[in-house]
Design a protein around this motif. Structure first.
Motif, mmCIF file in Angstrom:
data_model
loop_
_atom_site.group_PDB
_atom_site.id
_atom_site.type_symbol
_atom_site.label_atom_id
_atom_site.label_comp_id
_atom_site.label_asym_id
_atom_site.label_seq_id
_atom_site.Cartn_x
_atom_site.Cartn_y
_atom_site.Cartn_z
ATOM 1 N N LEU A 1 0.820 -1.214 0.000
ATOM 2 C CA LEU A 1 0.000 0.000 0.000
ATOM 3 C C LEU A 1 0.852 1.260 0.000
ATOM 4 O O LEU A 1 0.469 2.286 -0.562
ATOM 5 N N THR A 2 2.000 1.209 0.657
ATOM 6 C CA THR A 2 2.877 2.375 0.728
ATOM 7 C C THR A 2 4.308 1.917 0.954
ATOM 8 O O THR A 2 4.556 0.841 1.494
ATOM 9 N N HIS B 1 1.556 -2.666 -6.347
ATOM 10 C CA HIS B 1 0.271 -3.075 -5.781
ATOM 11 C C HIS B 1 0.546 -3.916 -4.550
ATOM 12 O O HIS B 1 1.700 -4.231 -4.256
ATOM 13 N N PRO C 1 -16.019 -0.330 -7.054
ATOM 14 C CA PRO C 1 -14.570 -0.421 -7.257
ATOM 15 C C PRO C 1 -14.173 -1.377 -8.380
ATOM 16 O O PRO C 1 -13.225 -1.101 -9.120
ATOM 17 N N THR D 1 -2.764 2.415 -14.928
ATOM 18 C CA THR D 1 -2.910 2.294 -13.483
ATOM 19 C C THR D 1 -2.717 3.658 -12.843
ATOM 20 O O THR D 1 -1.929 4.472 -13.321
ATOM 21 N N PHE D 2 -3.442 3.891 -11.763
ATOM 22 C CA PHE D 2 -3.356 5.148 -11.031
ATOM 23 C C PHE D 2 -2.981 4.847 -9.581
ATOM 24 O O PHE D 2 -3.251 3.756 -9.079
ATOM 25 N N PRO D 3 -2.369 5.822 -8.903
ATOM 26 C CA PRO D 3 -2.032 5.610 -7.492
ATOM 27 C C PRO D 3 -3.243 5.259 -6.632
ATOM 28 O O PRO D 3 -3.128 4.522 -5.652
ATOM 29 N N VAL D 4 -4.413 5.769 -7.030
ATOM 30 C CA VAL D 4 -5.620 5.522 -6.236
ATOM 31 C C VAL D 4 -6.139 4.096 -6.404
ATOM 32 O O VAL D 4 -6.990 3.648 -5.637
ATOM 33 N N ASP D 5 -5.616 3.357 -7.385
ATOM 34 C CA ASP D 5 -6.095 1.998 -7.644
ATOM 35 C C ASP D 5 -5.988 1.107 -6.413
ATOM 36 O O ASP D 5 -6.886 0.300 -6.130
ATOM 37 N N LYS D 6 -4.882 1.242 -5.688
ATOM 38 C CA LYS D 6 -4.674 0.387 -4.509
ATOM 39 C C LYS D 6 -5.706 0.681 -3.420
ATOM 40 O O LYS D 6 -6.189 -0.239 -2.756
ATOM 41 N N VAL D 7 -6.032 1.950 -3.270
ATOM 42 C CA VAL D 7 -7.041 2.326 -2.272
ATOM 43 C C VAL D 7 -8.413 1.823 -2.702
ATOM 44 O O VAL D 7 -9.187 1.299 -1.892
ATOM 45 N N VAL D 8 -8.717 1.966 -3.991
ATOM 46 C CA VAL D 8 -10.006 1.493 -4.507
ATOM 47 C C VAL D 8 -10.120 -0.023 -4.360
ATOM 48 O O VAL D 8 -11.177 -0.549 -3.987
#
Length: 304
Positions: free
Chosen positions: A15-16, A174, A251, A262-269
């Motif tokens: 995630l980070t 991811h 999602p 792919t976008f950085p927000v993909d993991k949060v979604v």
């Protein structure tokens, strides 16, 4: 299992990459995972042991909870372990297995949600024929078809994944293996494969969501002939189902129905449908369902 690949393992970013956030992620997701297992375990055991929860709706809820537990187990343990590991690697074979398992149980969840909506449609729109249409044999056949359909879908996904050659970077941005981030690492033109992914996963998510929306519109329209008490009870059940549908499909549609970007927000979604939905489903179905709550009290209080 390795085909057309010089890469034997991948590195999962998680995630980070902030080391200060790794321990909080470990603690938070360990608690969420244990809560997910506990909630779904309670529902599975309660439905299996309770004589009052013998209707088709609870038959399907049993399989929804079982699928939720399996889906979360496919993904969350790796995230938890990687949060405190110095070397966040996953072998090629493990990665392909995770792709297959995540799509297998994810697709099964979609099938179960569809048959649950069909069950509510028959119960509300054809109440006099409900027990005839939704008999145990029909329910069992629908579940078997769900398992078979999930196997076909996940097999198609793994065939696409195995065709990807990896000969360069092996860092997956991811927290689990999936086709979208893997497509970025493949050393080939992935345009056609991405179209196949969209036409497979994307189409399943979108078409299923539309079918579910139409079914709930028909159900709401049919409620106009019910008494106030009947409408209240039916709306309570359907609202629970609809919340689950939105949490899962929103999602999924965002991730699987777009080009290979792919976008950085993909993991949060992705957290919403891989972790959020399996965690919240037991809460939604128990807090809004008096029959399940009463059955749990009878079963578990008598044990104590």
């Amino acid at each position: 299992m390795v085909m057309n690949s010089t890469v034997n393992e991948f590195i999962l970013f998680g995630l980070t990459q902030d080391p200060r956030k790794q321990k909080p992620i470990f603690g938070v997701f360990l608690i969420l995972y244990l809560a997910t297992l506990l909630g779904n375990f309670l529902i599975v055991v309660t439905i299996k042991r309770s004589r009052t929860l013998g209707s088709p709706m609870y038959f399907f809820l049993f399989y929804l909870s079982f699928t939720d537990a399996c889906l979360s187990t496919t993904i969350i343990p790796r995230l938890i372990v990687d949060a405190i590991s110095q070397r966040k690697t996953i072998s090629y074979n493990e990665c392909m297995t995770q792709v297959f398992s995540a799509h297998f149980f994810g697709c099964m969840e979609i099938f179960v949600l569809i048959v649950m909506a069909f069950d509510r449609y028959v119960a509300i729109c054809k109440p006099l024929r409900y027990t005839t249409i939704m008999n145990r044999h029909v329910c069992s056949v629908l579940v078997i078809l769900g398992w078979v359909g999930s196997c076909i879908h996940s097999s198609a996904q793994i065939v696409l994944a195995l065709r990807l050659p990896f000969c360069g970077p092996n860092v997956i941005d991811h927290y689990f293996c999936d086709l979208q981030p893997l497509l970025k690492l493949a050393c080939m033109d992935t345009y056609v494969i991405n179209l196949l992914v969209v036409s497979n996963s994307g189409a399943i998510c979108t078409v299923s969501f539309i079918i579910l929306l139409i079914s709930y519109v028909i159900i709401l329209y049919s409620l106009r002939n019910y008494s106030a008490e009947g409408r209240r009870k039916a709306l309570s059940t359907c609202t629970s189902h609809f919340i689950v549908v939105v949490l899962f499909f929103g999602p999924c549609i965002f991730i699987y129905t777009r080009p290979a970007t792919t976008f950085p927000v993909d993991k949060v979604v992705a957290v919403f449908y891989t972790i959020g939905a399996p965690l919240l489903n037991p809460l939604i179905y128990t807090l809004r369902n008096a029959e399940v709550k009463n059955a749990m009290k009878k079963l578990w209080c008598s044990k104590v």
